[in-house]
Motif scaffolding. Sequence first.
Motif, mmCIF file in Angstrom:
data_model
loop_
_atom_site.group_PDB
_atom_site.id
_atom_site.type_symbol
_atom_site.label_atom_id
_atom_site.label_comp_id
_atom_site.label_asym_id
_atom_site.label_seq_id
_atom_site.Cartn_x
_atom_site.Cartn_y
_atom_site.Cartn_z
ATOM 1 N N ASP A 220 8.453 -8.189 1.424
ATOM 2 C CA ASP A 220 8.560 -6.768 1.102
ATOM 3 C C ASP A 220 10.001 -6.282 1.247
ATOM 4 N N ASN B 142 10.928 -2.172 -1.216
ATOM 5 C CA ASN B 142 9.990 -2.092 -0.100
ATOM 6 C C ASN B 142 8.841 -1.158 -0.474
ATOM 7 N N GLY C 288 5.595 -1.307 1.358
ATOM 8 C CA GLY C 288 4.662 -1.111 2.457
ATOM 9 C C GLY C 288 3.554 -2.152 2.497
ATOM 10 N N SER D 137 0.150 -1.954 2.593
ATOM 11 C CA SER D 137 -1.012 -1.847 1.704
ATOM 12 C C SER D 137 -0.706 -2.389 0.319
ATOM 13 N N GLU E 156 -2.810 2.565 -1.138
ATOM 14 C CA GLU E 156 -1.357 2.483 -1.000
ATOM 15 C C GLU E 156 -0.727 3.794 -0.551
ATOM 16 N N ASN E 157 -1.537 4.832 -0.411
ATOM 17 C CA ASN E 157 -1.028 6.103 0.105
ATOM 18 C C ASN E 157 -0.990 6.133 1.628
ATOM 19 N N ARG F 167 0.135 4.593 5.261
ATOM 20 C CA ARG F 167 1.040 3.737 6.025
ATOM 21 C C ARG F 167 0.405 3.348 7.362
ATOM 22 N N TYR F 168 -0.596 4.096 7.770
ATOM 23 C CA TYR F 168 -1.348 3.808 8.984
ATOM 24 C C TYR F 168 -2.833 3.777 8.634
ATOM 25 N N GLU G 48 -4.665 1.865 7.047
ATOM 26 C CA GLU G 48 -5.081 1.448 5.704
ATOM 27 C C GLU G 48 -6.148 0.363 5.763
ATOM 28 N N ASN H 112 3.592 7.706 16.987
ATOM 29 C CA ASN H 112 2.683 6.756 16.358
ATOM 30 C C ASN H 112 1.230 7.136 16.556
#
Length: 293
Positions: free
Chosen positions: A48, A78, A80, A82, A186-187, A189-190, A192, A231
Amino acid sequence: MFKNSSSKFFVSIIIPIYNDEDVIPRLINEVLIHYKNSELYEVIFIDDKSSDNSIDILNKLLLNNSYSNYKLILNQKNIGASATRNVGCKNAKGDYVAFLDSDDAWHKDKINIQIKLMQQTNSFISGTCHAIISPNRLKTEIDTIYKEDQIHFTEIKWPSILFKSPFCTPSVVIHRSVLDKYKFNENFRYSEDYDFWVRSSYEFKTIKILKNLTFTFKHDYLSNSNSLSSNLYLMQKALTLVRFNLIKDQKYSIIYKILIITSIVFEYFKFSIRFFKKFKLKTSQLVINRNLK
């Protein structure tokens, strides 16, 4: 020892790479060595857009160890985790797809155990328990011999999955038919991975093997965060969005939607507990550091 599956299968192992130069040697030399040049497996690396020497190190190790059953895909930018996993799934030829992160590891018989149980139970998704171990215990854990009567599993069902993610991504094996219908969102970042499991398990039978066949060496990423709650907050926000998307989906009944709302409340309760535990730990560390000065 756990015997090979009675039915032939072909497995695609999907491994995202991103600035992993420090862990790639262990991945190649200790984990993937069990699948080297097997006609039953292909290994798909997707980089990635790493900014370190990951690709040079990976290519050198694959060449030096005479690997042949692999593909290397280079993302042009890059995108991500997903989207990178979706790229891997799109290029996979396997009847089954297994996900592995570059800094995690598997028991040497993990995939065979999972697929055999999936075939026996007519399941389409499976995961395993996982353990956090020190690197010097890896060989012992990988080489442990299990008899078939030592392997037990449970079915993951709705609505229980609404209240807890059943397994971590590197433990999962999925039948190709699931990936023909579902993709990683893919939307996100956490969370997924949880989004994928909760949507797909509604339609496809899912099991969890109650044995530590997946291993991680990660430290608590929250301890390295510049912000104590950053986080935790982003994960909580993503989990809430996953559930709101479920509520908007017409295929779920009113009863399930009530349970989804209940799970949102429950998740915020768990979030509060985790936050205050981290806050207490951080405060204690600050006090200790101040006293040492």
